[in-house]
Design a protein around this motif. Structure first.
Motif, PDB file in Angstrom:
ATOM      1  N   LEU A 175       0.812  -1.218   0.000  1.00 50.84           N
ATOM      2  CA  LEU A 175       0.000   0.000   0.000  1.00 50.84           C
ATOM      3  C   LEU A 175       0.845   1.268   0.000  1.00 50.84           C
ATOM      4  CD1 LEU A 175      -2.807  -1.137   2.448  1.00 50.84           C
ATOM      5  CD2 LEU A 175      -3.040  -0.708  -0.005  1.00 50.84           C
ATOM      6  N   VAL A 210      -5.203  -3.311  -3.311  1.00 54.62           N
ATOM      7  CA  VAL A 210      -3.879  -3.747  -2.877  1.00 54.62           C
ATOM      8  C   VAL A 210      -3.466  -4.983  -3.665  1.00 54.62           C
ATOM      9  CG1 VAL A 210      -4.765  -5.288  -1.059  1.00 54.62           C
ATOM     10  CG2 VAL A 210      -2.475  -4.306  -0.826  1.00 54.62           C
ATOM     11  N   GLY A 222      -6.133   1.895   0.991  1.00 49.41           N
ATOM     12  CA  GLY A 222      -6.238   0.650   0.236  1.00 49.41           C
ATOM     13  C   GLY A 222      -7.666   0.213   0.013  1.00 49.41           C
ATOM     14  N   ARG A 248       0.490   3.884  -2.999  1.00 54.67           N
ATOM     15  CA  ARG A 248       0.106   5.262  -2.724  1.00 54.67           C
ATOM     16  C   ARG A 248       1.204   6.231  -3.158  1.00 54.67           C
ATOM     17  NH1 ARG A 248      -2.198   7.248   3.178  1.00 54.67           N
ATOM     18  NH2 ARG A 248      -3.673   8.792   2.391  1.00 54.67           N
TER      19      ARG A 248
END
Length: 333
Positions: A230, A315, A310, A234
């Motif tokens: 994650l 994910v 997430g 991100r």
């Protein structure tokens, strides 16, 4: 630890199903609707009407279709990370179809970063889904309405109603900011005790790798594996679509080490699915719970912040095809 600001927008699309869908249609829905969206997005974006291959087109560096649906390394030239990143992440996610009744479904499209500034084209492309068919022409969709949803602020704004024009709303309407997620997280951590658990219920088939090992399939997945995936996802999305990295590698490693030492994993009802995407197999369904042996408020906030992100953007492997989606729950006894 946080080094950037991200923007996220969540659209809810309600459709009537015309035809006779099979169970396969629902099971593979995020894959099907993604392909149909790509076709309609190209149709509304392309200024030369498909007269050349996208990769050879002189307009590809300014083309919304290329930026959203098929981002290539070339259009991000000058970005220092291009030397290390093989594939540019897609800034969108389609969710599974939820049945409203026998002939009505609802699903979401989530977009990330500066892609929100292309909202007009995105909405036009969503409406264009009515022109596409599925299962060899056996199924079509009729758009009933499109809404902007921000559940963190209890916002539900109508953008389109069947056979009417799109309603004009400010571009900022319903945007999910980092602070929205962080505020939600802080409210959740207020109720944490030593018995609190975090539950991830997979909504679509999911695959988490460590090296070449499929960790959900072998039931060896840990909270640190979610943190790793994650944080990278991100950061990459933020880097390419908002201009800055989100996490520092050393801080992510520190958080992973803390999770390994202070959390336990409970894996339940894991089943392998038959789904295959571009020869990638081994996707699983089920649920995972995490128990905390130590409560560190700062670490809890960072972990929940990632897990909430997430929940929006997925994910693991093949997130662009709708895989890796889960529902996040905080379980307080």
């Amino acid at each position: 630890m946080i080094c950037g600001i991200s923007l996220l927008k969540n659209y809810s699309i309600k459709c009537r199903i015309l035809g006779n869908p099979t169970p396969k249609f629902f099971y593979r829905f995020p894959i099907y609707v993604r392909g149909a969206f790509g076709y309609t997005l190209k149709k509304v974006s392309c200024k030369i009407q498909h007269k050349t291959i996208c990769q050879k087109c002189k307009l590809k560096f300014s083309c919304p279709f290329t930026l959203i649906f098929k981002p290539t390394r070339e259009i991000f030239r000058g970005k220092t990370l291009m030397q290390k990143v093989k594939h540019v992440p897609r800034p969108y996610v389609f969710t599974k179809a939820e049945k409203v009744n026998e002939d009505m479904i609802e699903f979401n499209l989530r977009i990330y970063g500066n892609i929100i500034y292309l909202e007009g084209l995105i909405l036009e492309s969503l409406k264009g889904l009515e022109e596409r068919s599925f299962l060899d022409g056996k199924v079509k969709l009729e758009i009933e309405n499109i809404k902007i949803v921000n559940e963190l602020k209890d916002l539900n704004t109508l953008l389109y109603v069947k056979e009417k024009s799109f309603l004009k709303k400010p571009l900022t309407e319903g945007i999910v900011l980092d602070d929205d997620i962080k505020n939600w997280v802080k409210n959740q951590t207020k109720t944490f005790t030593q018995k609190t658990q975090i539950k991830l219920e997979f909504q679509t088939p999911t695959k988490i790798l460590r090296g070449k090992e499929n960790l959900i399939k072998t039931k060896k997945v840990k909270l640190s594996d979610f943190i790793r995936y994650l944080a990278r996802r991100r950061s990459m999305l933020n880097y390419f679509y908002a201009g800055k990295m989100f996490y520092e590698a050393t801080a992510v490693k520190e958080l992973m080490n803390w999770a390994d030492k202070n959390t336990e994993t409970i894996i339940q009802n894991i089943e392998k699915t038959p789904i295959s995407i571009k020869r990638s197999k081994g996707f699983c369904m089920g649920r995972i719970l995490f128990k905390f042996n130590c409560l560190d408020e700062d670490k809890l906030v960072q972990i929940l912040d990632l897990l909430k992100f997430g929940e929006y953007m997925g994910v693991g492997e093949m997130t662009a095809f709708g895989m890796g989606q889960y529902k996040l729950q905080i379980l307080n006894p």
